[in-house]
Write a protein that holds these residues in place. Structure first.
Motif, PDB file in Angstrom:
ATOM      1  N   ASN A 174       1.077  -0.409   0.033  1.00 25.44           N
ATOM      2  CA  ASN A 174      -0.099   0.005  -0.227  1.00 25.44           C
ATOM      3  C   ASN A 174       0.589   1.063   0.076  1.00 25.44           C
ATOM      4  OD1 ASN A 174      -2.631  -1.386  -0.005  1.00 25.44           O
ATOM      5  ND2 ASN A 174      -2.394  -1.576   1.539  1.00 25.44           N
ATOM      6  N   ALA A 175       1.994   1.402   0.540  1.00 26.42           N
ATOM      7  CA  ALA A 175       2.701   2.274   0.603  1.00 26.42           C
ATOM      8  C   ALA A 175       3.730   2.668  -0.465  1.00 26.42           C
ATOM      9  CB  ALA A 175       4.124   1.792   1.237  1.00 26.42           C
ATOM     10  N   ALA A 176       3.581   2.027  -1.394  1.00 28.01           N
ATOM     11  CA  ALA A 176       3.968   1.428  -2.340  1.00 28.01           C
ATOM     12  C   ALA A 176       2.738   1.963  -3.985  1.00 28.01           C
ATOM     13  CB  ALA A 176       4.967   0.662  -3.240  1.00 28.01           C
ATOM     14  N   HIS A 177       1.633   1.788  -3.254  1.00 30.77           N
ATOM     15  CA  HIS A 177       0.619   1.714  -4.621  1.00 30.77           C
ATOM     16  C   HIS A 177       0.654   0.458  -5.869  1.00 30.77           C
ATOM     17  CE1 HIS A 177      -0.793   5.096  -2.056  1.00 30.77           C
ATOM     18  NE2 HIS A 177       0.389   5.366  -2.474  1.00 30.77           N
ATOM     19  N   THR A 178       1.402  -0.698  -5.404  1.00 28.73           N
ATOM     20  CA  THR A 178       1.199  -1.349  -6.055  1.00 28.73           C
ATOM     21  C   THR A 178       0.707  -2.928  -5.264  1.00 28.73           C
ATOM     22  OG1 THR A 178       3.644  -0.296  -6.425  1.00 28.73           O
ATOM     23  CG2 THR A 178       3.680  -2.505  -7.206  1.00 28.73           C
ATOM     24  N   LEU A 179       0.722  -3.317  -6.722  1.00 27.29           N
ATOM     25  CA  LEU A 179      -0.471  -5.127  -6.525  1.00 27.29           C
ATOM     26  C   LEU A 179       0.428  -5.460  -8.072  1.00 27.29           C
ATOM     27  CD1 LEU A 179      -3.067  -6.482  -5.762  1.00 27.29           C
ATOM     28  CD2 LEU A 179      -3.622  -6.264  -8.006  1.00 27.29           C
ATOM     29  N   TYR A 180       0.650  -7.071  -6.615  1.00 27.49           N
ATOM     30  CA  TYR A 180       1.516  -7.789  -7.346  1.00 27.49           C
ATOM     31  C   TYR A 180       0.841  -9.241  -7.835  1.00 27.49           C
ATOM     32  CZ  TYR A 180       4.873  -4.579  -5.609  1.00 27.49           C
ATOM     33  OH  TYR A 180       5.554  -3.345  -5.388  1.00 27.49           O
ATOM     34  N   LEU A 181       1.341  -9.861  -8.873  1.00 31.65           N
ATOM     35  CA  LEU A 181       1.023 -11.576  -8.208  1.00 31.65           C
ATOM     36  C   LEU A 181       2.212 -12.508  -8.903  1.00 31.65           C
ATOM     37  CD1 LEU A 181      -1.393 -13.220  -8.886  1.00 31.65           C
ATOM     38  CD2 LEU A 181      -1.266 -12.866 -11.244  1.00 31.65           C
ATOM     39  N   GLN A 182       2.481 -13.375  -7.351  1.00 29.42           N
ATOM     40  CA  GLN A 182       4.006 -13.746  -7.870  1.00 29.42           C
ATOM     41  C   GLN A 182       3.291 -15.704  -8.769  1.00 29.42           C
ATOM     42  OE1 GLN A 182       6.947 -13.477  -7.322  1.00 29.42           O
ATOM     43  NE2 GLN A 182       7.473 -15.272  -8.012  1.00 29.42           N
ATOM     44  N   MET A 183       3.694 -15.340 -10.162  1.00 33.81           N
ATOM     45  CA  MET A 183       3.474 -16.761 -10.393  1.00 33.81           C
ATOM     46  C   MET A 183       4.557 -17.723 -10.628  1.00 33.81           C
ATOM     47  SD  MET A 183       1.175 -15.130 -13.781  1.00 33.81           S
ATOM     48  CE  MET A 183       2.037 -14.531 -14.088  1.00 33.81           C
ATOM     49  N   ASN A 184       4.105 -19.205 -10.212  1.00 34.44           N
ATOM     50  CA  ASN A 184       5.620 -20.175  -9.980  1.00 34.44           C
ATOM     51  C   ASN A 184       5.196 -20.666 -10.987  1.00 34.44           C
ATOM     52  OD1 ASN A 184       6.896 -18.324  -8.343  1.00 34.44           O
ATOM     53  ND2 ASN A 184       6.048 -19.247  -6.885  1.00 34.44           N
ATOM     54  N   SER A 185       5.581 -22.227 -10.949  1.00 37.25           N
ATOM     55  CA  SER A 185       5.930 -23.615 -11.746  1.00 37.25           C
ATOM     56  C   SER A 185       4.204 -22.961 -12.747  1.00 37.25           C
ATOM     57  CB  SER A 185       4.814 -24.325 -10.707  1.00 37.25           C
ATOM     58  OG  SER A 185       5.504 -24.521  -9.145  1.00 37.25           O
ATOM     59  N   LEU A 186       4.624 -22.099 -13.665  1.00 36.86           N
ATOM     60  CA  LEU A 186       3.875 -21.909 -14.749  1.00 36.86           C
ATOM     61  C   LEU A 186       3.671 -22.549 -15.902  1.00 36.86           C
ATOM     62  CD1 LEU A 186       4.868 -17.837 -15.397  1.00 36.86           C
ATOM     63  CD2 LEU A 186       3.176 -18.659 -14.756  1.00 36.86           C
ATOM     64  N   LYS A 187       2.302 -22.384 -16.165  1.00 43.00           N
ATOM     65  CA  LYS A 187       2.151 -24.557 -17.581  1.00 43.00           C
ATOM     66  C   LYS A 187       1.800 -23.237 -18.525  1.00 43.00           C
ATOM     67  CE  LYS A 187      -0.157 -26.598 -13.934  1.00 43.00           C
ATOM     68  NZ  LYS A 187      -1.378 -27.561 -12.734  1.00 43.00           N
ATOM     69  N   PRO A 188       1.809 -23.686 -19.546  1.00 42.69           N
ATOM     70  CA  PRO A 188       1.456 -23.295 -20.839  1.00 42.69           C
ATOM     71  C   PRO A 188      -0.256 -22.917 -21.043  1.00 42.69           C
ATOM     72  CG  PRO A 188       2.669 -25.229 -21.355  1.00 42.69           C
ATOM     73  CD  PRO A 188       2.217 -24.988 -19.848  1.00 42.69           C
ATOM     74  N   GLU A 189      -0.917 -23.214 -19.902  1.00 40.91           N
ATOM     75  CA  GLU A 189      -2.409 -22.961 -20.268  1.00 40.91           C
ATOM     76  C   GLU A 189      -3.065 -21.921 -19.265  1.00 40.91           C
ATOM     77  OE1 GLU A 189      -1.707 -25.821 -19.455  1.00 40.91           O
ATOM     78  OE2 GLU A 189      -2.288 -26.551 -17.716  1.00 40.91           O
ATOM     79  N   ASP A 190      -1.506 -21.200 -18.596  1.00 41.84           N
ATOM     80  CA  ASP A 190      -1.505 -20.106 -18.046  1.00 41.84           C
ATOM     81  C   ASP A 190      -1.069 -19.006 -18.568  1.00 41.84           C
ATOM     82  OD1 ASP A 190       0.303 -21.457 -15.230  1.00 41.84           O
ATOM     83  OD2 ASP A 190      -1.957 -20.691 -14.985  1.00 41.84           O
ATOM     84  N   THR A 191      -0.679 -19.039 -20.342  1.00 40.51           N
ATOM     85  CA  THR A 191      -0.735 -18.195 -21.320  1.00 40.51           C
ATOM     86  C   THR A 191      -2.005 -17.144 -22.014  1.00 40.51           C
ATOM     87  OG1 THR A 191       0.971 -19.226 -22.523  1.00 40.51           O
ATOM     88  CG2 THR A 191      -0.321 -17.320 -24.220  1.00 40.51           C
ATOM     89  N   ALA A 192      -2.030 -15.530 -21.316  1.00 43.91           N
ATOM     90  CA  ALA A 192      -2.947 -14.896 -21.464  1.00 43.91           C
ATOM     91  C   ALA A 192      -2.644 -13.497 -21.401  1.00 43.91           C
ATOM     92  CB  ALA A 192      -3.685 -15.256 -20.719  1.00 43.91           C
ATOM     93  N   MET A 193      -3.393 -12.410 -21.969  1.00 47.82           N
ATOM     94  CA  MET A 193      -2.946 -11.042 -21.632  1.00 47.82           C
ATOM     95  C   MET A 193      -3.824 -11.323 -19.793  1.00 47.82           C
ATOM     96  SD  MET A 193      -2.117  -8.207 -22.122  1.00 47.82           S
ATOM     97  CE  MET A 193      -1.943  -8.270 -23.868  1.00 47.82           C
ATOM     98  N   TYR A 194      -3.010 -10.418 -19.084  1.00 47.45           N
ATOM     99  CA  TYR A 194      -2.977 -10.624 -17.717  1.00 47.45           C
ATOM    100  C   TYR A 194      -3.255  -8.743 -17.537  1.00 47.45           C
ATOM    101  CZ  TYR A 194      -1.817 -15.167 -16.530  1.00 47.45           C
ATOM    102  OH  TYR A 194      -2.234 -16.434 -16.664  1.00 47.45           O
ATOM    103  N   TYR A 195      -4.723  -8.904 -16.704  1.00 46.20           N
ATOM    104  CA  TYR A 195      -4.988  -7.217 -15.708  1.00 46.20           C
ATOM    105  C   TYR A 195      -5.029  -6.821 -14.933  1.00 46.20           C
ATOM    106  CZ  TYR A 195      -6.861  -7.663 -21.320  1.00 46.20           C
ATOM    107  OH  TYR A 195      -6.534  -7.073 -22.664  1.00 46.20           O
ATOM    108  N   CYS A 196      -4.961  -6.281 -14.492  1.00 46.63           N
ATOM    109  CA  CYS A 196      -5.218  -5.280 -13.196  1.00 46.63           C
ATOM    110  C   CYS A 196      -6.104  -4.696 -13.278  1.00 46.63           C
ATOM    111  CB  CYS A 196      -3.903  -4.633 -12.517  1.00 46.63           C
ATOM    112  SG  CYS A 196      -3.906  -3.499 -11.003  1.00 46.63           S
ATOM    113  N   ALA A 197      -6.756  -4.582 -11.597  1.00 43.85           N
ATOM    114  CA  ALA A 197      -8.166  -3.851 -11.941  1.00 43.85           C
ATOM    115  C   ALA A 197      -8.317  -3.280 -10.330  1.00 43.85           C
ATOM    116  CB  ALA A 197      -9.693  -4.769 -12.145  1.00 43.85           C
ATOM    117  N   ALA A 198      -9.172  -2.410 -10.589  1.00 45.24           N
ATOM    118  CA  ALA A 198     -10.005  -1.967  -9.076  1.00 45.24           C
ATOM    119  C   ALA A 198     -11.126  -2.253  -9.019  1.00 45.24           C
ATOM    120  CB  ALA A 198      -9.056  -0.525  -8.880  1.00 45.24           C
ATOM    121  N   ASP A 199     -12.192  -1.773  -7.975  1.00 47.59           N
ATOM    122  CA  ASP A 199     -13.061  -1.849  -7.691  1.00 47.59           C
ATOM    123  C   ASP A 199     -13.353  -0.265  -6.310  1.00 47.59           C
ATOM    124  OD1 ASP A 199     -15.823  -4.165  -5.385  1.00 47.59           O
ATOM    125  OD2 ASP A 199     -15.849  -1.315  -6.569  1.00 47.59           O
TER     126      ASP A 199
END
Length: 128
Positions: free
Chosen positions: A74-99
């Motif tokens: 929150n101090a850096a106003h940054t959201l993260y997504l750590q993705m490990n053990s990636l698979k081919p089915e994870d291939t996509a455009m990834y979007y960040c969103a806020a409600d």
């Protein structure tokens, strides 16, 4: 104005890792539900993970549980997504969103229609 800017995407081999970042500006991101969504070619956009204000609760779609971790600085106003053990089915455009309509909600929506601010997306490609 409100801006969400994703970064960190790229091409990796199966089993590899990537860390996505989403820099938020123009609003206090720490008081709203934030989420990561993805859309593969020919498929509908789907929720990957959500994070409630102060990290009180998180949600992961079944296919990424145990492999992905959502977090927020929150101090850096940054959201993260750590993705490990990636698979081919994870291939996509990834979007960040806020409600940004419901401050301090501990129950984040998983439907993309409930999120009113979106980033431009970052591409993740996982090959065998």
């Amino acid at each position: 104005q409100v801006q969400l800017v994703e970064s960190g995407g790229g091409s990796v081999q199966a089993g590899g890792s990537l860390r996505l970042s989403c820099a938020a500006s123009g609003f206090i991101s720490g008081v709203y539900c934030m989420g990561w969504f993805r859309q593969a070619p020919g498929k509908e956009r789907e929720v990957v993970a959500t994070n409630s204000p102060r990290g009180a609760s998180t949600y992961y779609t079944d296919s990424v549980k145990g492999r992905f971790t959502i977090s927020q600085d929150n101090a850096a106003h940054t959201l993260y997504l750590q993705m490990n053990s990636l698979k081919p089915e994870d291939t996509a455009m990834y979007y960040c969103a806020a409600d940004a309509l419901r401050p301090f909600s501990s129950d984040c929506y998983t439907a993309d229609s409930k999120y009113n601010f979106w980033g431009q997306g970052t591409q993740v490609t996982v090959s065998l």
